[in-house]
Design a protein around this motif. Sequence first.
Motif, PDB file in Angstrom:
ATOM      1  N   GLU A  22       0.234  -1.318   0.016  1.00 47.79           N
ATOM      2  CA  GLU A  22      -0.029   0.142   0.188  1.00 47.79           C
ATOM      3  C   GLU A  22       0.373   1.483  -0.082  1.00 47.79           C
ATOM      4  OE1 GLU A  22      -3.233   0.013  -0.759  1.00 47.79           O
ATOM      5  OE2 GLU A  22      -3.663  -2.401  -0.038  1.00 47.79           O
ATOM      6  N   SER A  76      -6.119  -1.129   0.053  1.00 47.59           N
ATOM      7  CA  SER A  76      -7.496  -0.347  -0.422  1.00 47.59           C
ATOM      8  C   SER A  76      -8.381  -1.146  -1.153  1.00 47.59           C
ATOM      9  CB  SER A  76      -6.726  -0.420  -2.246  1.00 47.59           C
ATOM     10  OG  SER A  76      -5.861  -1.912  -2.513  1.00 47.59           O
ATOM     11  N   ARG A  79     -11.310   0.272   2.536  1.00 52.12           N
ATOM     12  CA  ARG A  79     -10.704   1.352   2.904  1.00 52.12           C
ATOM     13  C   ARG A  79     -12.659   1.992   2.793  1.00 52.12           C
ATOM     14  NH1 ARG A  79      -6.417   3.251  -1.509  1.00 52.12           N
ATOM     15  NH2 ARG A  79      -4.466   2.618   0.457  1.00 52.12           N
TER      16      ARG A  79
END
Length: 151
Positions: A22, A76, A79
């Motif tokens: 990330e 991701s 989120r």
Amino acid sequence: MHVVIVENEALKEKMEDLLYTEMWKPYGLGREMRQALAMSGEEVSFACLEGEDVVGAMVLIVNGTTAEIRFAAVASHVRKKGIGRRLWEEIVTYITKHTKISTVELHSRNIAFDFWSSLGFKEESPWVDHKLYEPHGIRFKIMKYNFSTQP
């Protein structure tokens, strides 16, 4: 989903994979960035687990009565589901129960500035550029959370 302090090698490896995936891989930066950006102090790592998977992580570096969140990432695909906030809440609990820390500092990326502000962090610097991130449009701002001024 639950948050734990990372205390074994298998979990640490999963956390390191998440941080790399990330924080550095999207910008063509290698795994060595973790060490290149390391700082001295006692490191306490927090991981958010969904089953066996690490979906979020924050690394706190403790130095006396101050600390810095040095690395923070959420996968991701998960989120905007409260994982970052949950990690921060666990860090606050840890700090208040186990330390005399009065201030936590971090270097927020422009893409995370609103998140950290929503947690009570205050900006302490103008935007700063870093040569490795500048080509990607990422800038940084020093932010601080002061426990004595929080409700």
